[in-house]
Enzyme design. Structure first.
Site, PDB file in Angstrom:
ATOM      1  N   ASP A  26      -2.935 -23.019   6.347  1.00 25.03           N
ATOM      2  CA  ASP A  26      -1.814 -22.660   5.476  1.00 25.03           C
ATOM      3  C   ASP A  26      -0.496 -22.473   6.233  1.00 25.03           C
ATOM      4  OD1 ASP A  26      -3.320 -22.846   3.224  1.00 25.03           O
ATOM      5  OD2 ASP A  26      -3.466 -20.689   2.844  1.00 25.03           O
TER       6      ASP A  26
ATOM      7  N   ARG B 185      -6.186 -23.966  -9.156  1.00 28.85           N
ATOM      8  CA  ARG B 185      -7.594 -24.127  -8.789  1.00 28.85           C
ATOM      9  C   ARG B 185      -8.332 -22.792  -8.709  1.00 28.85           C
ATOM     10  NH1 ARG B 185      -9.542 -28.250  -6.295  1.00 28.85           N
ATOM     11  NH2 ARG B 185     -10.852 -26.915  -5.036  1.00 28.85           N
TER      12      ARG B 185
ATOM     13  N   CYS C 284      -6.113 -32.212  -5.753  1.00 26.68           N
ATOM     14  CA  CYS C 284      -4.768 -31.651  -5.706  1.00 26.68           C
ATOM     15  C   CYS C 284      -4.020 -32.350  -4.590  1.00 26.68           C
ATOM     16  CB  CYS C 284      -4.799 -30.146  -5.526  1.00 26.68           C
ATOM     17  SG  CYS C 284      -5.320 -29.636  -3.905  1.00 26.68           S
TER      18      CYS C 284
ATOM     19  N   ILE D 257      -9.109 -29.439   8.401  1.00 22.17           N
ATOM     20  CA  ILE D 257      -9.642 -28.692   7.241  1.00 22.17           C
ATOM     21  C   ILE D 257      -9.222 -29.399   5.955  1.00 22.17           C
ATOM     22  CG2 ILE D 257      -9.628 -26.477   6.029  1.00 22.17           C
ATOM     23  CD1 ILE D 257      -9.264 -25.137   8.770  1.00 22.17           C
TER      24      ILE D 257
ATOM     25  N   ARG E 284     -10.772 -31.829  -2.357  1.00 21.16           N
ATOM     26  CA  ARG E 284     -11.197 -30.432  -2.507  1.00 21.16           C
ATOM     27  C   ARG E 284     -12.446 -30.238  -3.372  1.00 21.16           C
ATOM     28  NH1 ARG E 284      -6.120 -26.467  -2.392  1.00 21.16           N
ATOM     29  NH2 ARG E 284      -7.729 -25.098  -1.619  1.00 21.16           N
TER      30      ARG E 284
ATOM     31  N   LYS F 215      -1.475 -13.019  -1.825  1.00 16.97           N
ATOM     32  CA  LYS F 215      -1.834 -13.774  -3.034  1.00 16.97           C
ATOM     33  C   LYS F 215      -3.313 -14.150  -3.024  1.00 16.97           C
ATOM     34  CE  LYS F 215      -0.968 -18.386  -3.181  1.00 16.97           C
ATOM     35  NZ  LYS F 215      -2.239 -19.087  -3.481  1.00 16.97           N
ATOM     36  N   ASN F 216      -3.802 -14.610  -1.876  1.00 13.21           N
ATOM     37  CA  ASN F 216      -5.159 -15.156  -1.853  1.00 13.21           C
ATOM     38  C   ASN F 216      -6.262 -14.104  -1.872  1.00 13.21           C
ATOM     39  OD1 ASN F 216      -4.115 -17.663  -1.985  1.00 13.21           O
ATOM     40  ND2 ASN F 216      -4.570 -18.248   0.131  1.00 13.21           N
TER      41      ASN F 216
HETATM   42  C1  UD1 Z   1      -8.460 -21.034   0.492  1.00 11.17           C
HETATM   43  C2  UD1 Z   1      -7.009 -20.733   0.274  1.00 11.17           C
HETATM   44  C3  UD1 Z   1      -6.139 -21.842   0.850  1.00 11.17           C
HETATM   45  C4  UD1 Z   1      -6.498 -22.094   2.305  1.00 11.17           C
HETATM   46  C5  UD1 Z   1      -7.989 -22.308   2.471  1.00 11.17           C
HETATM   47  C6  UD1 Z   1      -8.437 -22.422   3.926  1.00 11.17           C
HETATM   48  C7  UD1 Z   1      -7.046 -19.491  -1.800  1.00 11.17           C
HETATM   49  C8  UD1 Z   1      -6.700 -19.455  -3.250  1.00 11.17           C
HETATM   50  N1  UD1 Z   1      -6.752 -20.619  -1.167  1.00 11.17           N
HETATM   51  O1  UD1 Z   1      -8.733 -22.229  -0.238  1.00 11.17           O
HETATM   52  O2  UD1 Z   1      -4.777 -21.460   0.735  1.00 11.17           O
HETATM   53  O3  UD1 Z   1      -5.805 -23.233   2.763  1.00 11.17           O
HETATM   54  O4  UD1 Z   1      -8.716 -21.212   1.884  1.00 11.17           O
HETATM   55  O5  UD1 Z   1      -8.085 -21.275   4.626  1.00 11.17           O
HETATM   56  O6  UD1 Z   1      -7.541 -18.545  -1.248  1.00 11.17           O
HETATM   57  N2  UD1 Z   1     -15.015 -27.228   0.920  1.00 11.17           N
HETATM   58  C9  UD1 Z   1     -16.137 -27.977   0.591  1.00 11.17           C
HETATM   59  N3  UD1 Z   1     -16.870 -27.592  -0.487  1.00 11.17           N
HETATM   60  C10 UD1 Z   1     -16.545 -26.483  -1.238  1.00 11.17           C
HETATM   61  C11 UD1 Z   1     -15.416 -25.727  -0.881  1.00 11.17           C
HETATM   62  C12 UD1 Z   1     -14.662 -26.130   0.209  1.00 11.17           C
HETATM   63  O7  UD1 Z   1     -16.441 -28.969   1.251  1.00 11.17           O
HETATM   64  O8  UD1 Z   1     -17.263 -26.178  -2.189  1.00 11.17           O
HETATM   65  C13 UD1 Z   1     -14.197 -27.645   2.085  1.00 11.17           C
HETATM   66  C14 UD1 Z   1     -12.727 -27.884   1.739  1.00 11.17           C
HETATM   67  O9  UD1 Z   1     -12.524 -29.180   1.234  1.00 11.17           O
HETATM   68  C15 UD1 Z   1     -12.064 -27.638   3.079  1.00 11.17           C
HETATM   69  C16 UD1 Z   1     -12.907 -26.526   3.699  1.00 11.17           C
HETATM   70  O10 UD1 Z   1     -14.157 -26.557   2.992  1.00 11.17           O
HETATM   71  O11 UD1 Z   1     -12.167 -28.783   3.896  1.00 11.17           O
HETATM   72  C17 UD1 Z   1     -12.309 -25.144   3.581  1.00 11.17           C
HETATM   73  O12 UD1 Z   1     -11.924 -24.913   2.231  1.00 11.17           O
HETATM   74  P1  UD1 Z   1     -11.977 -23.463   1.549  1.00 11.17           P
HETATM   75  O13 UD1 Z   1     -12.056 -22.432   2.628  1.00 11.17           O
HETATM   76  O14 UD1 Z   1     -13.003 -23.455   0.498  1.00 11.17           O
HETATM   77  O15 UD1 Z   1     -10.560 -23.396   0.863  1.00 11.17           O
HETATM   78  P2  UD1 Z   1     -10.238 -22.663  -0.501  1.00 11.17           P
HETATM   79  O16 UD1 Z   1     -11.076 -21.457  -0.665  1.00 11.17           O
HETATM   80  O17 UD1 Z   1     -10.189 -23.668  -1.597  1.00 11.17           O
END
Ligand code: UD1
Length: 420
Positions: A307, A92, A116, A329, A121, A22-23
């Site tokens: 996850d 998202r 969420c 995380i 996030r 999915k991701n």
């Molecule tokens: C993706 C996955 C999610 C998984 C996560 C971590 C998808 C749709 N979702 O989420 O299932 O749990 O990776 O493997 O692919 N962060 C910031 N600033 C940002 C973006 C993220 O501080 O602009 C932080 C987040 O709050 C978190 C960390 O970075 O603490 C990692 O998040 P991120 O890897 O971005 O997760 P997603 O891409 O949202």
């Protein structure tokens, strides 16, 4: 809202096939907006999030049909630049259209997703990446508005306070494939889904090196073309099925997996007592012993995935001893804890970790799903619990697991969907 009813206690036995990831499907569908052409994407999971992304593409003016596990997409003709709140609030990952739209149109307006169930996030790193390419970005009336006459390659440091970001790495990579010159993304996320998106873009004609490492180099090209592409297997679904097999003392062959992508999960499952063997695209999980306790700390790939934290927490509620599970995380990702307590588990949450004291058995109860992986954790607990478990709000499970009740039933589980 549909519910699952589970009569726990059946061993899972037999073979099951994992669906596509999915991701990586979500950003790859968004990436088709980068150019005007036709695409065929195979091994698509038929889950709710994918159909939400289909609606996002349609709202923008692309045409997309999904037949079985293949998506046929046509992005020729005019497309819009706005992803509205109604869609982004449902999922998202709709923000993945930001990179492709700014690249193709020089303009994008994408609703801010908001918080969420697993925490606040932020999306500051997505904004930082695209801004570094020369886009002018502001947040107005709950929307990210981005403009750029030309995108220029740049050196971008994407490390956030919680480490690398999968989403920001992918969004920046998509925005930069047609930028002038070379873009370097430092502290890039190394997850297999990042590599899958890069492989897709390369098949469309992009020049990308280093995906899967923490430094990705992208040389801008003038144009991309459509292609046929096959999505990698979903490593989190493979992991969830592994845990389901282990907690029910089952004997299950899981097919269509990429064993290297699930190494950290397999290692932990072996540590708690399972026998696991693997071949080129399968693993076999057999559990005959008691569940041994262990400690887990989630970390970016190739570490133990956040996850899988909730599902493993369920497994460890039945371990013979004390385990600690830490998730830095997503520090709020513990919504499953009070629900597992309702099933007789002995868990205590302390800021970003949970102390789990194993109990001899769980007992079925009425519980509520709160987010995708927390719901999977309740499903796993229900499969092992004595008596009946009723899980409400299972639309969360439908976001990421295709027909899960049917596939678990084939393995011997007693599980029904109550439609309401
Ligand atoms: C993706 C996955 C999610 C998984 C996560 C971590 C998808 C749709 N979702 O989420 O299932 O749990 O990776 O493997 O692919 N962060 C910031 N600033 C940002 C973006 C993220 O501080 O602009 C932080 C987040 O709050 C978190 C960390 O970075 O603490 C990692 O998040 P991120 O890897 O971005 O997760 P997603 O891409 O949202």
């Amino acid at each position: 809202m549909d519910k699952f009813i589970i009569e726990g206690g059946n061993k899972l036995e037999g073979e099951v096939e994992v669906k596509g990831a999915k991701n990586s499907t979500l950003p790859i569908l968004a990436a088709t907006l980068l150019t005007e052409d036709k695409f065929i994407i195979e091994n698509i999971p038929r889950v709710r999030d994918i159909f939400t992304m289909k609606r996002v593409l349609e709202t923008l003016g692309a045409s997309i049909s999904i037949k079985k596990d293949t998506a046929y997409i046509d992005t020729r003709g005019a497309i819009g630049y706005e992803a509205p709140y109604e869609l982004v609030k449902q999922m998202r990952a709709s923000y993945y259209v930001l990179g492709p739209l700014i690249s193709r149109l020089g303009r994008a307006r994408v609703s801010l997703p908001g918080g969420c169930a697993i925490g606040s996030r932020p999306i500051d790193l997505h904004i930082k990446g695209i801004k570094a390419l020369g886009a002018d970005i502001s947040v107005v009336h709950g929307y990210i508005e981005a403009y750029a006459e030309n995108l220029e390659g740049s050196n971008i440091q994407l490390k956030g306070a919680s480490g690398p970001s999968v989403g920001a790495t992918i969004n920046t990579m998509m925005a930069s494939v047609k930028a002038n010159g070379v873009t370097i993304i430092e502290s890039a996320a190394k997850e297999p889904e990042v590599v899958d998106v890069a492989d897709f873009l390369i098949k469309c004609g992009a020049e990308i090196k280093g995906a899967g490492s923490n430094r990705i180099e992208i040389k801008g090209v003038d144009n991309l073309s459509g292609c046929e592409y096959r999505i990698i297997p979903d490593r989190i679904e493979a992991g969830t099925l592994t845990v389901a097999a282990a907690i029910t003392k089952g004997d299950v062959v899981i097919k269509n997996v990429e064993p290297i992508h699930i190494e950290a999960i397999v290692d932990k499952t072996k540590e708690i007592g399972a026998d696991i063997s693997s071949g080129e695209d399968w693993i076999a999980v057999k559990m005959t012993s008691e569940i041994k306790p262990t400690n887990i700390e989630t970390s970016p790939y190739p570490g133990f995935p956040t996850d899988m934290q909730a599902q493993f927490t369920s497994l460890l509620t039945l371990a013979d001893g004390i385990s600690i599970v830490k998730d830095k995380i997503f520090e709020e990702r513990f919504m499953h804890v009070p629900e597992l307590v309702r099933m007789g588990a002995n868990l205590k949450r302390e800021s970003d970790y949970v102390i789990i004291k194993g109990v001899p058995y769980l007992s079925g109860a009425q519980v509520m799903a709160s987010d995708l992986r927390a719901s999977a954790a309740l499903l796993i607990a229900g499969l092992a619990a004595q008596g009946t478990t009723e899980i409400s709000r299972i639309y969360h499970i439908d976001r990421g697991y295709e027909n899960i009740e049917e596939r678990l039933s084939k393995l011997g589980a007693s599980i029904w969907r109550l439609r309401e």
